[in-house]
Design a protein around this motif. Structure first.
Motif, PDB file in Angstrom:
ATOM      1  N   VAL A  43     -40.972-111.365 -19.195  1.00 28.97           N
ATOM      2  CA  VAL A  43     -42.086-112.296 -19.012  1.00 28.97           C
ATOM      3  C   VAL A  43     -42.946-112.358 -20.269  1.00 28.97           C
ATOM      4  CG1 VAL A  43     -44.130-112.844 -17.626  1.00 28.97           C
ATOM      5  CG2 VAL A  43     -42.108-111.884 -16.520  1.00 28.97           C
ATOM      6  N   ALA A  44     -43.259-111.177 -20.825  1.00 31.30           N
ATOM      7  CA  ALA A  44     -44.126-111.139 -22.009  1.00 31.30           C
ATOM      8  C   ALA A  44     -43.473-111.817 -23.215  1.00 31.30           C
ATOM      9  CB  ALA A  44     -44.478-109.691 -22.341  1.00 31.30           C
ATOM     10  N   THR A  45     -42.182-111.611 -23.398  1.00 36.57           N
ATOM     11  CA  THR A  45     -41.496-112.137 -24.577  1.00 36.57           C
ATOM     12  C   THR A  45     -41.105-113.601 -24.424  1.00 36.57           C
ATOM     13  OG1 THR A  45     -40.610-109.934 -25.044  1.00 36.57           O
ATOM     14  CG2 THR A  45     -39.531-111.815 -26.114  1.00 36.57           C
ATOM     15  N   GLU A 134     -35.258-119.302 -17.689  1.00 31.91           N
ATOM     16  CA  GLU A 134     -34.689-118.617 -16.528  1.00 31.91           C
ATOM     17  C   GLU A 134     -33.161-118.633 -16.545  1.00 31.91           C
ATOM     18  OE1 GLU A 134     -38.311-119.501 -13.310  1.00 31.91           O
ATOM     19  OE2 GLU A 134     -36.505-120.766 -13.358  1.00 31.91           O
ATOM     20  N   SER A 135     -32.571-119.557 -17.304  1.00 32.97           N
ATOM     21  CA  SER A 135     -31.105-119.621 -17.390  1.00 32.97           C
ATOM     22  C   SER A 135     -30.523-118.587 -18.353  1.00 32.97           C
ATOM     23  CB  SER A 135     -30.670-121.024 -17.820  1.00 32.97           C
ATOM     24  OG  SER A 135     -31.105-121.298 -19.149  1.00 32.97           O
ATOM     25  N   ASN A 141     -30.675-114.444 -13.105  1.00 35.31           N
ATOM     26  CA  ASN A 141     -30.993-115.401 -12.034  1.00 35.31           C
ATOM     27  C   ASN A 141     -32.357-115.176 -11.374  1.00 35.31           C
ATOM     28  OD1 ASN A 141     -28.525-116.834 -12.265  1.00 35.31           O
ATOM     29  ND2 ASN A 141     -27.492-115.261 -11.029  1.00 35.31           N
ATOM     30  N   HIS A 142     -33.232-114.386 -12.002  1.00 37.16           N
ATOM     31  CA  HIS A 142     -34.582-114.196 -11.462  1.00 37.16           C
ATOM     32  C   HIS A 142     -35.474-115.365 -11.870  1.00 37.16           C
ATOM     33  CE1 HIS A 142     -33.305-109.901 -11.147  1.00 37.16           C
ATOM     34  NE2 HIS A 142     -34.034-109.997 -10.041  1.00 37.16           N
ATOM     35  N   GLU A 145     -41.490-117.117 -10.684  1.00 29.82           N
ATOM     36  CA  GLU A 145     -42.349-116.851  -9.519  1.00 29.82           C
ATOM     37  C   GLU A 145     -42.131-115.444  -8.981  1.00 29.82           C
ATOM     38  OE1 GLU A 145     -41.575-121.315  -9.514  1.00 29.82           O
ATOM     39  OE2 GLU A 145     -40.516-119.480 -10.061  1.00 29.82           O
ATOM     40  N   ASP A 146     -40.871-114.976  -8.966  1.00 27.15           N
ATOM     41  CA  ASP A 146     -40.575-113.625  -8.469  1.00 27.15           C
ATOM     42  C   ASP A 146     -41.050-112.555  -9.443  1.00 27.15           C
ATOM     43  OD1 ASP A 146     -39.317-114.800  -6.275  1.00 27.15           O
ATOM     44  OD2 ASP A 146     -37.393-114.911  -7.331  1.00 27.15           O
ATOM     45  N   LEU A 147     -40.876-112.813 -10.731  1.00 29.46           N
ATOM     46  CA  LEU A 147     -41.272-111.822 -11.739  1.00 29.46           C
ATOM     47  C   LEU A 147     -42.786-111.632 -11.779  1.00 29.46           C
ATOM     48  CD1 LEU A 147     -38.851-112.862 -14.631  1.00 29.46           C
ATOM     49  CD2 LEU A 147     -38.625-110.914 -13.081  1.00 29.46           C
ATOM     50  N   LEU A 148     -43.527-112.689 -11.498  1.00 25.58           N
ATOM     51  CA  LEU A 148     -44.988-112.571 -11.512  1.00 25.58           C
ATOM     52  C   LEU A 148     -45.505-111.701 -10.371  1.00 25.58           C
ATOM     53  CD1 LEU A 148     -46.106-116.223 -12.402  1.00 25.58           C
ATOM     54  CD2 LEU A 148     -46.138-114.205 -13.875  1.00 25.58           C
ATOM     55  N   GLN A 149     -44.718-111.517  -9.330  1.00 24.01           N
ATOM     56  CA  GLN A 149     -45.141-110.678  -8.205  1.00 24.01           C
ATOM     57  C   GLN A 149     -44.910-109.185  -8.462  1.00 24.01           C
ATOM     58  OE1 GLN A 149     -46.669-111.856  -5.454  1.00 24.01           O
ATOM     59  NE2 GLN A 149     -46.548-113.913  -6.329  1.00 24.01           N
ATOM     60  N   LEU A 150     -44.165-108.844  -9.510  1.00 25.07           N
ATOM     61  CA  LEU A 150     -43.748-107.457  -9.718  1.00 25.07           C
ATOM     62  C   LEU A 150     -44.911-106.470  -9.859  1.00 25.07           C
ATOM     63  CD1 LEU A 150     -40.663-107.946 -12.087  1.00 25.07           C
ATOM     64  CD2 LEU A 150     -40.671-107.351  -9.654  1.00 25.07           C
TER      65      LEU A 150
END
Length: 422
Positions: A43-45, A134-135, A141-142, A145-150
């Protein structure tokens, strides 16, 4: 000759079991932390840094979506180094002072989801950028939206890992105190996240009910108000007329009664029109059983200026309504009692050094026109009379039977005193 293990061997066996459990927990903690840091790095990169360089999103929008995730990634990288070297107590001792970053992130997460959704609808360049990132094979395949919930989900895992490690660490172990402090700190953040989730769910429920109500005259959204439940009940007429089914919405401070709009209405056929708003502050509720006991029963609700008889043929549903109403009334009245006691304690009598020279009551009565206190009393009287006037009508919409939710104690400011005919 059979030998039995002595006390020393039993103690040692217990310590060995603790150590095995602790080792398993520690191993899982390290492995999951490595994977967690890798996902934060994605996410950061691939989002935060590249979006900043490309200028696809304004800075304020980026901050609304990603909040403190870069700072969280940084502190978790430091934590991971300690964990991989086996310094669990020291690692969390240095990590916990940075938990405010998780508080900031958790407080913003619902707003982040909202802003992200808006940008995906309105910003074509960002929508294409997100799909491209995301590709990448690194994302496996994450979705963003899912990664922001981590980070929010990770706090719950930290809580369980630390509780297990502390429970399987001997009190005389050098890391025991550090792990215990970490458990307390992480649990505090976890409670904050749970509270945010409850408030968000309550907000969604209030918005849903507002949409069910026809028109905009009724304001369901109110400070301190909590949704409890809704459903159909039959209103028993006072003069023996036929009972009529009505939709009721129960909140922490009021009970709203509504009727279904005409199904032939072109735009509001699935909505409701509001009829009455019954404040719960001075309400009493009791069960009334008679010939309907085998098929249900009655609830009697008494308000300062109204009385309501509600009937249901479903005994279980009626009991649920009774429990929900009783609990809401009890919490509201308890809250009001606490507020009144606090106000009484804060009011201190004024003592004048020349109180024996104070003017007589007759003089006071002669000077009412010049007494600002008297003017204030007149204003408050007028205000109270205005409050008791019948308020405006409100309108409503469609019935969706919902499961009763846990509600914290309602705010004292959300209550009023009489039945409101809408």
């Amino acid at each position: 000759m059979t030998s039995f293990p002595g006390p020393c061997s039993s103690i040692q066996e217990q310590r060995d079991r603790w150590e095995r459990k602790r080792s398993r927990t520690a191993k899982e903690l390290v492995q999951t932390e490595q994977h967690y840091c890798q996902q934060l790095n994605l996410v950061a990169t691939y989002f935060v840094e590249i979006l900043k360089a490309k200028g696809t999103l304004r800075q304020d929008i980026r901050e609304n979506i990603f909040s403190s995730i870069k700072a969280i990634h940084s502190v978790n990288q430091s934590l991971l180094v300690h964990l991989e070297n086996g310094y669990f107590g020291r690692g969390f001792d240095q990590f916990c002072p940075h938990l405010h970053l998780y508080n900031t992130y958790a407080d913003n997460i619902y707003n982040a989801n909202k802003v992200l959704g808006i940008q995906l609808k309105k910003n074509k360049a960002f929508r294409r950028f997100k799909k491209l990132q995301e590709s990448r094979p690194e994302f496996d395949n994450h979705k963003l939206e899912d990664l922001l919930q981590l980070p929010v989900q990770r706090i719950d895992r930290y809580k369980h890992f630390l509780q297990d490690m502390a429970a399987n660490t001997s009190p005389d172990h050098p890391e025991f105190q550090q792990l215990s402090r970490a458990v307390a700190a992480v649990c505090e953040v976890s409670h904050r996240i749970e509270d945010n989730a409850r408030r968000h769910e309550n907000h969604l429920q209030l918005c849903r009910v507002q949409k069910l109500l026809k028109g905009r005259k009724t304001k369901v959204l109110a400070a301190g108000r909590w949704y409890i439940r809704e459903g159909w009940l039959n209103v028993v007429a006072p003069k023996g007329a036929e009972a009529k089914p009505k939709m009721f919405f129960l909140f922490s401070d009021v009970l709203l009664q509504a009727k279904r709009c005409s199904p032939l209405h072109p735009t509001s056929g699935d909505k409701f029109t509001g009829q009455h708003s019954y404040p719960l502050q001075d309400c009493t509720v009791e069960k009334v059983f008679g010939h309907t006991k085998s098929r249900g029963g009655l609830l009697s609700l008494t308000f300062p200026k109204a009385k309501l008889l509600l009937m249901s043929s479903n005994q279980e549903d009626l009991n649920d309504w009774y429990q929900s109403l009783s609990s809401a009334i009890r919490k509201l009245q308890s809250k009001q009692t606490v507020v009144h006691q606090r106000n009484e304690l804060s009011q201190r009598p004024l003592h004048s050094a020349d109180s024996h020279n104070a003017p007589s009551s007759s003089n006071n009565n002669n000077n009412n026109n010049n007494n600002p206190g008297r003017k204030r009393n007149m204003v408050s009287t007028e205000t109270s009379e205005h409050v008791q006037k019948p308020p405006h009508e409100w309108e409503g919409s469609a019935p969706k039977r919902m499961k009763p939710s846990d509600t914290p104690e309602p705010s004292a400011e959300a209550s009023t005193s009489g039945c409101v005919i809408l």
